[in-house]
Design a protein around this motif. Sequence first.
Motif, PDB file in Angstrom:
ATOM      1  N   GLY A 256      -2.450   8.323   5.893  1.00  0.00           N
ATOM      2  CA  GLY A 256      -2.915   7.416   6.937  1.00  0.00           C
ATOM      3  C   GLY A 256      -3.341   6.082   6.040  1.00  0.00           C
ATOM      4  O   GLY A 256      -3.412   5.080   6.726  1.00  0.00           O
ATOM      5  N   SER A 257      -3.266   6.008   4.703  1.00  0.00           N
ATOM      6  CA  SER A 257      -3.549   5.070   3.900  1.00  0.00           C
ATOM      7  C   SER A 257      -2.401   4.783   2.985  1.00  0.00           C
ATOM      8  O   SER A 257      -2.706   3.682   1.970  1.00  0.00           O
ATOM      9  CB  SER A 257      -4.819   5.334   3.142  1.00  0.00           C
ATOM     10  OG  SER A 257      -6.003   5.726   3.823  1.00  0.00           O
ATOM     11  N   ALA A 258      -1.316   5.341   3.151  1.00  0.00           N
ATOM     12  CA  ALA A 258      -0.329   5.005   2.109  1.00  0.00           C
ATOM     13  C   ALA A 258       0.105   3.445   2.076  1.00  0.00           C
ATOM     14  O   ALA A 258       0.143   2.921   3.268  1.00  0.00           O
ATOM     15  CB  ALA A 258       1.135   5.879   2.502  1.00  0.00           C
ATOM     16  N   THR A 259       0.127   3.089   0.836  1.00  0.00           N
ATOM     17  CA  THR A 259       0.261   1.559   0.868  1.00  0.00           C
ATOM     18  C   THR A 259       0.899   1.284  -0.461  1.00  0.00           C
ATOM     19  O   THR A 259       0.797   1.952  -1.596  1.00  0.00           O
ATOM     20  CB  THR A 259      -0.937   0.935   0.728  1.00  0.00           C
ATOM     21  OG1 THR A 259      -0.929  -0.474   0.416  1.00  0.00           O
ATOM     22  CG2 THR A 259      -2.021   1.350  -0.380  1.00  0.00           C
ATOM     23  N   ILE A 260       1.727   0.043  -0.699  1.00  0.00           N
ATOM     24  CA  ILE A 260       2.263  -0.168  -1.826  1.00  0.00           C
ATOM     25  C   ILE A 260       1.269  -0.389  -3.049  1.00  0.00           C
ATOM     26  O   ILE A 260       1.476  -0.551  -4.241  1.00  0.00           O
ATOM     27  CB  ILE A 260       3.075  -1.392  -1.677  1.00  0.00           C
ATOM     28  CG1 ILE A 260       3.983  -1.714  -3.001  1.00  0.00           C
ATOM     29  CG2 ILE A 260       2.423  -2.760  -1.443  1.00  0.00           C
ATOM     30  CD1 ILE A 260       5.026  -3.112  -2.560  1.00  0.00           C
ATOM     31  N   MET A 261      -0.026  -0.820  -2.396  1.00  0.00           N
ATOM     32  CA  MET A 261      -1.080  -1.105  -3.453  1.00  0.00           C
ATOM     33  C   MET A 261      -1.435   0.196  -4.358  1.00  0.00           C
ATOM     34  O   MET A 261      -1.949   0.120  -5.394  1.00  0.00           O
ATOM     35  CB  MET A 261      -2.242  -1.676  -2.731  1.00  0.00           C
ATOM     36  CG  MET A 261      -1.915  -3.123  -1.999  1.00  0.00           C
ATOM     37  SD  MET A 261      -1.876  -4.342  -3.421  1.00  0.00           S
ATOM     38  CE  MET A 261      -0.650  -5.323  -2.621  1.00  0.00           C
ATOM     39  N   GLY A 262      -1.113   1.449  -3.756  1.00  0.00           N
ATOM     40  CA  GLY A 262      -1.254   2.665  -4.382  1.00  0.00           C
ATOM     41  C   GLY A 262      -0.545   2.772  -5.835  1.00  0.00           C
ATOM     42  O   GLY A 262      -0.993   3.613  -6.707  1.00  0.00           O
ATOM     43  N   LEU A 263       0.311   1.987  -6.027  1.00  0.00           N
ATOM     44  CA  LEU A 263       1.282   1.846  -7.210  1.00  0.00           C
ATOM     45  C   LEU A 263       0.279   1.537  -8.441  1.00  0.00           C
ATOM     46  O   LEU A 263       0.611   1.827  -9.471  1.00  0.00           O
ATOM     47  CB  LEU A 263       2.411   0.884  -7.212  1.00  0.00           C
ATOM     48  CG  LEU A 263       3.294   1.530  -6.154  1.00  0.00           C
ATOM     49  CD1 LEU A 263       4.563   0.241  -6.106  1.00  0.00           C
ATOM     50  CD2 LEU A 263       3.924   2.790  -6.280  1.00  0.00           C
ATOM     51  N   ILE A 264      -0.746   0.924  -8.228  1.00  0.00           N
ATOM     52  CA  ILE A 264      -1.823   0.616  -9.166  1.00  0.00           C
ATOM     53  C   ILE A 264      -2.153   1.879  -9.984  1.00  0.00           C
ATOM     54  O   ILE A 264      -2.483   1.927 -11.237  1.00  0.00           O
ATOM     55  CB  ILE A 264      -2.901   0.043  -8.670  1.00  0.00           C
ATOM     56  CG1 ILE A 264      -2.867  -1.344  -8.228  1.00  0.00           C
ATOM     57  CG2 ILE A 264      -4.172   0.046  -9.516  1.00  0.00           C
ATOM     58  CD1 ILE A 264      -4.264  -1.895  -7.507  1.00  0.00           C
TER      59      ILE A 264
END
Length: 179
Positions: free
Chosen positions: A113-121
């Motif tokens: 529910g929180s998958a995001t491109i920002m997770g690539l950090i």
Amino acid sequence: MRIYEGRPAQAVGRLEKEMKVYDLLDELGIPYVRTDHEAVMTIEACREVDEALHIEICKNLFLCNRQKTNYYLLVMPGGKNLQAKELSPQIPSSRLSFASGEDMEKYLNVTPGSATIMGLIFDPENKVQLLIDEEVLGEEYFACHPCVNTSSIRLKTEDVLGKFLKAVHHDYIPVKLSR
């Protein structure tokens, strides 16, 4: 729903991973607007957020191959549905499926529910290959979660593709998915 320029004034009640997103965006000089909201678990639940930010939030799907040796984060318009048989030959990888919530947390430090491109950090070893639908690439603005699904941010697509991805040492594969 209120729109704010930049990061929250206080970090109280915010998760460390969310604040790391704001820290990096600020460090890179990437301007963004933000809204806070109840937890949204689906694209359908994001409609009010879309209206507030004047954009369609991207659908982010965390996928893997059958052997669980290759992981992919697919970013696509919220209105599209994934057709794995259409995507597979473009990457190339067959037998794609949704990766587990445990793997999502392990590689991107986000929960379902929180998958995001920002997770690539949180993927310094580049275990996750980013795939972006060409329709998203053509938009002026990009909207996503800052690693939590209780906030959403809107920033320029060119800043995501240029500054952000360069800073987190990730590239992307453009894909074409039909509506």
